[in-house]
Design a protein around this motif. Structure first.
Motif, PDB file in Angstrom:
ATOM      1  N   PRO A 164      21.083  39.438  28.288  1.00  0.00           N
ATOM      2  CA  PRO A 164      20.425  38.224  28.769  1.00  0.00           C
ATOM      3  C   PRO A 164      20.354  37.176  27.652  1.00  0.00           C
ATOM      4  N   TYR A 165      20.583  35.921  27.991  1.00  0.00           N
ATOM      5  CA  TYR A 165      20.649  34.885  26.967  1.00  0.00           C
ATOM      6  C   TYR A 165      19.333  34.762  26.205  1.00  0.00           C
ATOM      7  N   GLN A 166      18.220  35.148  26.836  1.00  0.00           N
ATOM      8  CA  GLN A 166      16.925  35.073  26.160  1.00  0.00           C
ATOM      9  C   GLN A 166      16.885  35.972  24.927  1.00  0.00           C
ATOM     10  N   GLU A 167      17.772  36.969  24.866  1.00  0.00           N
ATOM     11  CA  GLU A 167      17.814  37.884  23.731  1.00  0.00           C
ATOM     12  C   GLU A 167      18.782  37.408  22.647  1.00  0.00           C
ATOM     13  N   ALA A 168      19.445  36.303  22.864  1.00  0.00           N
ATOM     14  CA  ALA A 168      20.430  35.811  21.896  1.00  0.00           C
ATOM     15  C   ALA A 168      19.755  35.451  20.571  1.00  0.00           C
ATOM     16  N   ASP A 169      20.407  35.791  19.486  1.00  0.00           N
ATOM     17  CA  ASP A 169      19.904  35.462  18.156  1.00  0.00           C
ATOM     18  C   ASP A 169      20.467  34.099  17.751  1.00  0.00           C
ATOM     19  N   ARG A 170      19.648  33.075  17.867  1.00  0.00           N
ATOM     20  CA  ARG A 170      20.108  31.716  17.563  1.00  0.00           C
ATOM     21  C   ARG A 170      20.369  31.494  16.084  1.00  0.00           C
TER      22      ARG A 170
ATOM     23  N   TRP B 267      23.057  30.802  23.810  1.00  0.00           N
ATOM     24  CA  TRP B 267      21.779  30.242  24.247  1.00  0.00           C
ATOM     25  C   TRP B 267      21.964  28.802  24.719  1.00  0.00           C
ATOM     26  N   ALA B 268      22.690  28.005  23.945  1.00  0.00           N
ATOM     27  CA  ALA B 268      22.870  26.589  24.272  1.00  0.00           C
ATOM     28  C   ALA B 268      23.553  26.409  25.622  1.00  0.00           C
ATOM     29  N   VAL B 269      24.671  27.088  25.819  1.00  0.00           N
ATOM     30  CA  VAL B 269      25.423  26.951  27.072  1.00  0.00           C
ATOM     31  C   VAL B 269      24.589  27.446  28.244  1.00  0.00           C
ATOM     32  N   SER B 270      23.910  28.561  28.077  1.00  0.00           N
ATOM     33  CA  SER B 270      23.131  29.157  29.169  1.00  0.00           C
ATOM     34  C   SER B 270      21.976  28.266  29.589  1.00  0.00           C
ATOM     35  N   VAL B 271      21.257  27.704  28.610  1.00  0.00           N
ATOM     36  CA  VAL B 271      20.090  26.883  28.923  1.00  0.00           C
ATOM     37  C   VAL B 271      20.512  25.582  29.607  1.00  0.00           C
ATOM     38  N   ILE B 272      21.564  24.952  29.112  1.00  0.00           N
ATOM     39  CA  ILE B 272      22.021  23.712  29.755  1.00  0.00           C
ATOM     40  C   ILE B 272      22.459  23.992  31.184  1.00  0.00           C
TER      41      ILE B 272
END
Length: 285
Positions: free
Chosen positions: A173-179, A188-193
């Motif tokens: 899940p993108y929420q677990e991505a380490d920015r 995270w960037a692509v998923s949130v947009i």
């Protein structure tokens, strides 16, 4: 006073989107005229100037440009990055909030209706000048509907020896991505947009070559390309296609006035590269 029904419905839709785990991008019916469309540019000092490749691209197609790029920005977060929606999140020598995630938080505020909480910042530390919780700022009469968000970043991460990470985190899940890693920041960037603006077309630009060339820069270019492919996200290989090379710039500053930042001709070359791809992908089908 009762809230207008359209505002209530809009807020409900945003909250539903926020709970959705799928970040599929809605594809436009092709070909499409880009005249009058809205382009948002995110990035660093390669993108931030008023006459950068983003301006060249927008002018060519007749698009409206919203440039949120900040000089010195990193694609990745630092260990102590805070949520910071100031237009210029640089404080003396402290650059830790000058990152793409904060440019995206500013973008979300432009998309999300005024007063609606943006849950992407839950549990995060806020800069003292950024109110918590983060809420949308979009006026009911706003016509802001970005057709493109183009992210151009990475050269500062290479110079700063930021971690690339592992592409396997894109399977979580993108929420677990380490920015704090290249792969995590892109995911995270692509998923949130896509979550908040699913019809927006997201395009990644790799960094251009520079002189001197950081050893890690080609590795970051490769990571951006691999992430774009896995996320089904258009990627433009500016490193190899822009016509700006370390070989030339090490002999003379032909397109980069200091070996890093494009001059007017360098920005034109970058813009032409983006224009060529947008024509191929969107206007000539």
């Amino acid at each position: 006073m009762k809230a207008p029904i359209h505002s209530i419905l809009t807020s409900i839709i945003v909250l539903l989107l926020a709970g959705c785990q799928s970040q599929d991008q809605v594809q436009p019916k092709l070909p499409v005229s880009l005249d009058g469309k809205q382009l948002v540019a995110l990035g660093n000092s390669i993108t931030a100037p008023d006459d950068s490749w983003a301006w060249v691209t927008a002018q060519y197609f007749g698009m409206t440009l919203t440039n949120l790029a900040v000089s010195g920005a990193h694609l990745t977060d630092y260990y102590n990055t805070c949520v910071d929606t100031n237009e210029d999140p640089r404080y003396n020598e402290d650059n830790t909030n000058n990152v793409i995630s904060n440019q995206i938080f500013r973008l979300l505020q432009m998309i999300v209706p005024a007063g609606t909480v943006i849950p992407e910042t839950d549990g995060e530390i806020f800069h003292s000048e950024t109110p918590s919780p983060l809420t949308g700022l979009r006026d009911p009469d706003s016509t802001f509907t970005p057709f493109f968000v183009i992210i151009s970043c990475g050269t500062n991460d290479a110079a700063g020896l930021k971690a690339i990470g592992d592409i396997s985190q894109l399977d979580n899940p993108y929420q677990e991505a380490d920015r704090k890693t290249i792969y995590g920041a892109i995911y995270w960037a692509v998923s949130v947009i896509r979550k908040y603006s699913p019809s927006t077309q997201i395009i990644l630009l790799t960094p251009i070559q520079r002189s001197p060339l950081p050893e890690r820069l080609p590795l970051i270019v490769e990571a951006i390309q691999r992430a774009g492919e896995k996320l089904d996200c258009h990627t433009i290989d500016m490193y190899n296609e822009s016509g700006i090379t370390t070989e030339v710039e090490s002999q003379e500053h032909k397109y980069l006035y200091d070996g890093l930042h494009p001059n007017a001709e360098g920005s034109r070359l970058m813009g032409q590269t983006v224009i060529r791809h947008l024509q191929e992908w969107y206007t000539s089908k």
